[in-house]
Design a protein around this motif. Structure first.
Motif, PDB file in Angstrom:
ATOM      1  N   THR A  97     -26.129 -37.582 -62.238  1.00 44.59           N
ATOM      2  CA  THR A  97     -27.319 -37.515 -61.389  1.00 44.59           C
ATOM      3  C   THR A  97     -28.520 -38.116 -62.097  1.00 44.59           C
ATOM      4  N   PHE A 148     -25.101 -32.125 -55.332  1.00 44.01           N
ATOM      5  CA  PHE A 148     -24.088 -31.301 -54.664  1.00 44.01           C
ATOM      6  C   PHE A 148     -22.755 -32.050 -54.592  1.00 44.01           C
ATOM      7  N   ARG A 149     -22.823 -33.332 -54.253  1.00 51.51           N
ATOM      8  CA  ARG A 149     -21.604 -34.137 -54.189  1.00 51.51           C
ATOM      9  C   ARG A 149     -20.963 -34.277 -55.554  1.00 51.51           C
ATOM     10  N   GLU A 150     -21.780 -34.534 -56.575  1.00 47.55           N
ATOM     11  CA  GLU A 150     -21.243 -34.734 -57.921  1.00 47.55           C
ATOM     12  C   GLU A 150     -20.692 -33.443 -58.518  1.00 47.55           C
ATOM     13  N   GLU A 151     -21.281 -32.303 -58.143  1.00 44.72           N
ATOM     14  CA  GLU A 151     -20.751 -31.017 -58.621  1.00 44.72           C
ATOM     15  C   GLU A 151     -19.317 -30.828 -58.133  1.00 44.72           C
ATOM     16  N   LYS A 152     -19.029 -31.291 -56.937  1.00 43.83           N
ATOM     17  CA  LYS A 152     -17.674 -31.181 -56.402  1.00 43.83           C
ATOM     18  C   LYS A 152     -16.738 -32.215 -57.030  1.00 43.83           C
ATOM     19  N   ARG A 153     -17.264 -33.379 -57.304  1.00 46.32           N
ATOM     20  CA  ARG A 153     -16.439 -34.459 -57.853  1.00 46.32           C
ATOM     21  C   ARG A 153     -16.101 -34.243 -59.325  1.00 46.32           C
ATOM     22  N   ASP A 154     -17.126 -33.936 -60.108  1.00 45.65           N
ATOM     23  CA  ASP A 154     -16.956 -33.837 -61.563  1.00 45.65           C
ATOM     24  C   ASP A 154     -18.027 -32.901 -62.105  1.00 45.65           C
ATOM     25  N   HIS A 155     -17.755 -31.603 -62.022  1.00 47.21           N
ATOM     26  CA  HIS A 155     -18.762 -30.593 -62.378  1.00 47.21           C
ATOM     27  C   HIS A 155     -19.308 -30.799 -63.794  1.00 47.21           C
ATOM     28  N   LYS A 156     -18.455 -31.107 -64.734  1.00 48.78           N
ATOM     29  CA  LYS A 156     -18.860 -31.215 -66.135  1.00 48.78           C
ATOM     30  C   LYS A 156     -19.917 -32.288 -66.341  1.00 48.78           C
ATOM     31  N   ASN A 157     -19.808 -33.391 -65.623  1.00 48.36           N
ATOM     32  CA  ASN A 157     -20.716 -34.517 -65.837  1.00 48.36           C
ATOM     33  C   ASN A 157     -21.719 -34.702 -64.704  1.00 48.36           C
ATOM     34  N   ALA A 158     -21.838 -33.706 -63.832  1.00 45.01           N
ATOM     35  CA  ALA A 158     -22.672 -33.863 -62.643  1.00 45.01           C
ATOM     36  C   ALA A 158     -24.134 -34.155 -62.978  1.00 45.01           C
TER      37      ALA A 158
END
Length: 376
Positions: A99, A85-95
């Motif tokens: 992860t 969830f955090r990574e989707e907000k930070r960098d959706h393309k590479n989430a």
């Protein structure tokens, strides 16, 4: 009239008998759990918050052992959905790739800092994947933890290796609404004068592929039915309104979304509303010892447009049997806070305990435990 048994003598939720095994909880670096909880408050009360709740409950549980040599299960505390969830907000393309690397770091830590994973190929290790995608948020899970036990809400057997009914444990999603989890909603006065209720997404941007088009078909079929509420969320109906509508309904409709599993069924039980399942492949928690036929109504997806006729044909005596059955076991799908006997945490642990016999039958477990004892 058939007898509606809710559970067999295998497990009595009022006593929690059978919880006599031990679990070792790994001490992973904070980046894999407490840091994420601190950064992402949403994760605590989200329906996927079971990854946090199970970890915290285990730390306080008498099932926990600090001696890994006496443990029968090894629990790896990572908050993967919270991290994603955090990574989707930070960098959706590479989430997802970010992860994946995060998961691999956690697995490598367990393998390199402790000897226990390698001696059984992870067969007695437990990982929580609380979202509908299960372990697939860990792209390389098959290479690293394929033999391990997964706790997941998604029991869809059609998805193949994501869920294995012989080793994995289906868990209820987290309902965090205290008015529901405390039982206050079900205790409210008033008749159940509405036949059925649903509020949620109907027209998704995925079109008819969302919910396999079931929700759209139901919306059309239920237009003009005065004792059924079937609609999307409205500003005029807040959370308190949502709870009241469940409380005054006999049935709560639970059509599949993108996947079969749904939090609605558990929330409904907390409100004393009979869940009506429209998800062909769904498998529920505790099916080894809980008779879901006594608690729910399951309607084939192909008959979604006939839901009202089907529900009206159910005899009142059967309705009352189901309501009484739900009243006996609703706490089994409720994550009490703090955990208490007979709640979801203890019942999930009971289900995990049933896997112990499979672990003991593992050739790897026997050989490696004997080897450790002989060489020590």
């Amino acid at each position: 009239m058939p007898e509606f048994k809710t559970y067999s003598p295998v497990f009595d939720p009022s006593t929690n008998n059978g919880l006599d095994f031990k679990v070792f909880v790994y001490e992973l670096p904070d980046e894999f759990h407490v840091e994420l909880k601190r950064q992402q408050k949403r994760c605590i009360s989200d329906q996927y918050g079971t990854e946090i709740r199970i970890h915290e409950d285990l730390l306080k549980s008498p099932l926990r052992t600090l001696d890994p040599e006496e443990a029968e299960f090894f629990y790896v505390p990572w908050y993967g959905e919270c991290f994603l969830f955090r990574e989707e907000k930070r960098d959706h393309k590479n989430a997802i790739s970010t992860t994946n690397k995060w998961f691999i770091r956690a697995v490598n830590f367990v393998k390199q800092e402790y000897p226990y994973f390698n001696r059984t190929l992870g067969r007695d290790h437990v990982f929580v994947f609380p979202g509908a995608r299960g372990p697939h948020i860990f792209r390389d899970w098959k290479r690293h933890i394929r033999k391990s036990i997964f706790m997941t809400p998604e029991g869809d057997r059609s998805l193949g290796e994501q869920f294995n009914t012989w080793k994995d444990v289906i868990i209820p999603g987290l309902e965090a609404d205290v008015e529901l989890t405390s039982g206050k909603t079900r205790e409210l006065d008033g008749e159940r004068n509405q036949l059925a209720f649903f509020r949620g997404t109907i027209w998704n941007r995925g079109g008819s592929s969302y919910s396999r088009g079931i929700r759209i078909k139901m919306a059309d079929a239920l237009k003009g039915v005065t004792d059924v509420t079937f609609g999307e969320a409205e500003k005029s109906c807040d959370r308190a309104c949502y709870r009241r509508e469940m409380r005054r309904s006999v049935y709560c409709l639970c059509p599949r979304g993108w996947s079969p599993w749904t939090l609605r069924a558990y929330s409904a039980m907390m409100a004393g509303c009979i869940p009506v399942l429209l998800a062909d492949e769904i498998e529920f928690p505790y099916e080894n010892f809980l008779n879901w036929n006594a608690l729910t109504v399951k309607i084939p997806e192909a008959q979604a447009e006939d839901v009202v006729q089907i529900l009206r044909s159910i005899p009142q005596s059967v309705v009352e049997q189901k309501q009484a059955a739900i009243a006996r076991v609703w706490k089994m799908v409720t994550w009490k806070h703090p955990a208490e006997p007979g709640d979801a945490f203890h019942t999930v642990m009971a289900d995990l305990g049933l896997k112990r016999r499979l672990m003991k039958a593992s050739t790897y477990t026997f050989w490696d435990h004997d080897h450790v004892k002989r060489s020590s």
